[in-house]
Design a protein around this motif. Structure first.
Motif, mmCIF file in Angstrom:
data_model
loop_
_atom_site.group_PDB
_atom_site.id
_atom_site.type_symbol
_atom_site.label_atom_id
_atom_site.label_comp_id
_atom_site.label_asym_id
_atom_site.label_seq_id
_atom_site.Cartn_x
_atom_site.Cartn_y
_atom_site.Cartn_z
ATOM 1 N N GLU A 494 40.472 1.324 -16.614
ATOM 2 C CA GLU A 494 39.334 1.389 -15.699
ATOM 3 C C GLU A 494 38.013 1.485 -16.450
ATOM 4 O OE1 GLU A 494 37.301 1.247 -12.196
ATOM 5 O OE2 GLU A 494 39.443 0.877 -12.551
ATOM 6 N N GLU A 495 38.004 2.213 -17.567
ATOM 7 C CA GLU A 495 36.764 2.349 -18.327
ATOM 8 C C GLU A 495 36.316 1.009 -18.902
ATOM 9 O OE1 GLU A 495 34.801 5.086 -21.907
ATOM 10 O OE2 GLU A 495 36.924 5.307 -21.386
ATOM 11 N N GLN A 498 34.703 -0.893 -16.021
ATOM 12 C CA GLN A 498 33.411 -0.329 -15.625
ATOM 13 C C GLN A 498 32.324 -0.642 -16.646
ATOM 14 O OE1 GLN A 498 32.310 0.978 -12.814
ATOM 15 N NE2 GLN A 498 34.334 0.614 -11.919
ATOM 16 N N ILE A 501 31.313 -4.171 -15.896
ATOM 17 C CA ILE A 501 30.501 -4.238 -14.678
ATOM 18 C C ILE A 501 29.076 -3.753 -14.957
ATOM 19 C CG2 ILE A 501 30.173 -3.204 -12.383
ATOM 20 C CD1 ILE A 501 33.225 -3.243 -12.073
ATOM 21 N N ASN A 502 28.971 -2.645 -15.678
ATOM 22 C CA ASN A 502 27.647 -2.079 -15.965
ATOM 23 C C ASN A 502 26.787 -3.061 -16.759
ATOM 24 O OD1 ASN A 502 28.494 0.237 -14.680
ATOM 25 N ND2 ASN A 502 28.926 1.364 -16.571
ATOM 26 N N ASN A 505 25.634 -5.958 -14.526
ATOM 27 C CA ASN A 505 24.542 -5.541 -13.633
ATOM 28 C C ASN A 505 23.246 -5.324 -14.393
ATOM 29 O OD1 ASN A 505 25.643 -5.580 -11.031
ATOM 30 N ND2 ASN A 505 26.707 -3.630 -11.361
ATOM 31 N N ALA A 535 35.988 -7.569 -13.416
ATOM 32 C CA ALA A 535 34.637 -7.095 -13.133
ATOM 33 C C ALA A 535 33.919 -8.019 -12.149
ATOM 34 C CB ALA A 535 33.843 -6.994 -14.436
ATOM 35 N N ARG A 538 35.288 -7.672 -8.606
ATOM 36 C CA ARG A 538 34.803 -6.444 -7.948
ATOM 37 C C ARG A 538 33.341 -6.589 -7.521
ATOM 38 N NH1 ARG A 538 37.327 -1.113 -11.001
ATOM 39 N NH2 ARG A 538 39.472 -1.868 -11.195
#
Length: 639
Positions: A494-495, A498, A501-502, A505, A535, A538
């Motif tokens: 999961e890390e 994320q 994704i970060n 963004n 990513a 999601r």
């Protein structure tokens, strides 16, 4: 689920869209067998394989145990093989592998686990092998045998020359097998020369056999196994003699099968309404005849199994023009789109004229190795280019390179900080560890950090050469799945997702490049791509505002290239640009001369890249398209 049924193969073969779906499906078959045997009051006897291929399957079995109550109390297992000599606690031991991936997480009884013993004294090996066969018979034979396949066509460690009557024995490993295993042992010189393995005859006595194969790197040997004559030179071909055997592939591993690559030769009806199918057929025919596309004739279509295409879309002249134009439209010197130009037939949009571009690089050098010319072109043409280095790449640095940098740190401290012993102490800790390090031993945390800094510094140097400020445009993600200090990595977590994704963004790219090369023998590219895909999915589900304006282009790394019929953007490179790309690659000095993990190709990465780029240009030229020095190729992912 859309599966392709076996048609042209001599072994029933099922193709799944990807290895994830295939692994889960086979795991469910294994679970069903275990439950059926338990209901009958009988043990389920499983033959188990090791290596990267079955790991996702084992993860699914563990999940079924934890979340759906699948019990392994009635399971008896027999593993295929083990290196010899090999202690169970060694990092490369298959005993350790099976416990890490499966046995430590389920309720199998220790006395029911059987793995060839790499510690047996030489004089007792023959008796051990005889007894191993006897134990299989006493268990009632193997109900289901899981197999992978090596590039030599070996199953278990039955190397070329192994016949269908061979039994469990000690065998000498083929050079190719040892080369493929070199990354696990941190150098071919540390790979054992021998192994204990079930024989081909032992394997063929299993009641049912399922062979798994993933990735483009297995495609050629899969074709030989399923479509070739049985032969000792490819021991896996003897599976054709088994009455209950199946081959399970992902799409990449199926690429060379006749029904996939040239279905018209297998008498399989093709969908000639799909431009991709027509493009594949026409480029294949042109290569077969060594002729430009525009010179192909009606007679040649008919004589090479393409009469249906001719009847549906002919004459040849019309088909040739259509495919030629499609290929011509893939070529662009403006990978970010050409401003103030009609982009109707260009692979990228003209607007916005200057795009935010994010290049994902699994290792710190994949960006310049795989798309260095395109990266340079994007920078030269004024786009805002960012590069995300997904992993540290620390395991690919030689120990003596780390000592050299530690020595520099010590000398630097002495020169500029005067009498500060910190640098010298650091040097001695690193040096002492590396001088006493055993083959395959995990580096200390300090050494891992140092090697990561070496790779990071090289990546920054390459970006500076390309005209980018690394402090502003380089993003070092250091995804946690990679940071084990070992070739064997953790599953995608999961890390990892994320962090991806970060970054997406943060940059909000209008153009994204990612490594779509699944032939990387270490699996890092595969996991990095999975992180990007997850990513994006999601973000898409969350209704991301910027995502609809982002186009994703996939490049391939040092191991494989896209076929011409697959290419959707071809970026030509001049001789001068190819030299600039080479110089950018040279900034990665720790990978120069001899990479630590070269895989099956012993050439340096810059040599592989140039050969691949020149070959793509040559293929375009042979098809009658413009002649270039080199071409970098991309395929668009329509998420």
């Amino acid at each position: 689920m859309n599966l392709l049924e076996a048609r042209a193969e001599r072994i029933p073969t099922t193709i799944y869209p990807d290895s994830e779906q295939a692994s889960v499906a086979v795991a469910r078959e294994v679970a069903r067998l275990i439950r059926e045997r338990a209901a009958q009051g009988r043990p389920a006897v499983l033959g188990l394989a090791t290596g990267s291929t079955p790991t996702r399957l084992y993860e699914e079995l563990v999940r079924l145990h934890r979340e759906e109550g699948l019990s392994f109390a009635n399971v008896i297992s027999f593993n295929l093989d083990e290196y010899y000599p090999m202690t169970p606690s060694s990092l490369q031991s298959y005993v350790r592998f099976m416990h890490e991936y499966l046995f430590d997480h389920i309720d199998i009884r220790p006395e029911n686990v059987h793995i060839p013993d790499g510690t047996v004294p030489p004089e007792q090996v023959a008796e051990f092998c005889r007894r191993y066969e006897e134990q299989i018979r006493e268990a009632g034979g193997i109900d289901l045998q899981l197999l992978g396949i090596g590039r030599t066509g070996h199953i278990g460690f039955n190397e070329p020359g192994s016949g269908p009557a061979s039994r469990t024995r000690l065998i000498t490993l083929d050079h190719i097998t040892r080369t493929d295993a070199a990354s696990d042992f941190y150098g071919e010189e540390h790979v054992p020369r021998r192994a204990l393995t079930m024989g081909v005859g032992t394997i063929l006595e299993a009641h049912e056999i399922v062979l798994l194969a993933w990735g483009e790197g297995k495609a050629a040997v899969v074709k030989r196994m399923t479509e070739g004559e049985p032969t000792d030179s490819v021991p896996a071909t003897y599976l054709q003699r088994h009455p209950h055997v199946r081959v399970v592939l992902d799409e990449a591993a199926s690429a060379e099968l006749t029904r996939v690559k040239t279905p018209w030769l297998a008498g399989i009806a093709s969908n000639w309404q799909r431009p991709a199918t027509v493009r594949k057929a026409v480029t294949w025919l042109a290569h077969q005849l060594a002729k430009p596309i525009l010179k192909l004739t009606d007679e040649e279509y008919n004589e090479h199994g393409l009469s249906d295409l001719l009847a549906e879309s002919g004459p040849a002249y019309s088909i040739n023009i259509k495919v030629f134009n499609e290929l011509q439209h893939t070529i662009t010197g403006w990978p970010g789109g050409k401003p103030d130009a009609d982009d109707t037939y260009r692979p990228e949009r003209a607007l916005p004229p200057h795009k935010r571009v994010l290049i994902f690089s699994p290792h710190p050098d994949d960006d310049v190795i795989s798309m260095g010319g395109t990266l340079l072109r994007l920078v030269d043409q004024g786009h805002e280019v960012h590069v995300a280095y997904q992993t540290s790449g620390n395991i690919a640095v030689f120990d003596d390179e780390a000592i050299r940098f530690a020595d520099f740190a010590a000398e630097y401290d002495q020169l500029f900080q005067q009498n500060d012993p910190a640098g010298e102490q650091f040097y001695h800790r690193v040096s002492d560890f590396l001088h006493t390090k055993a083959p395959g031993q995990v580096d200390s945390a300090e050494v891992q950090q140092l090697k990561g800094l070496i790779r990071r510094g090289e990546a920054k140097a390459a970006l500076r050469y390309a005209g980018l400020d690394p402090d502003q445009r380089a993003h070092f993600q250091d995804l946690p799945f990679y940071e084990t200090g070992r070739v064997r990595k953790k599953p995608l977590g999961e890390e990892d997702i994320q962090l991806t994704i970060n970054l997406l963004n943060q940059i909000r790219p209008q153009q994204l490049y990612a490594a779509g090369d699944l032939s990387d023998p270490h699996g890092t590219h595969r996991v990095c791509l999975a992180a990007i895909f997850e990513a994006i999915h999601r973000l898409q589900a969350a209704g991301s505002e910027w995502l609809p304006d982002c186009w994703v282009w996939l490049y391939r790394g040092a191991w494989q290239e896209w076929d011409v019929d697959q290419i959707e953007m071809a970026v030509p490179l001049s001789p001068q640009e190819l030299i600039r790309k080479r110089r950018a690659i040279f900034k990665h000095q720790s990978q120069k001369d001899r990479p630590l993990f070269p895989g099956a190709d012993q050439r340096e990465f810059w040599q592989r890249a140039e050969e691949r780029n020149r070959t793509t240009a040559k293929l375009y030229d042979q098809l009658g398209l413009p002649e270039y020095e080199a071409i970098e190729a991309f395929v668009r992912w329509h998420f």
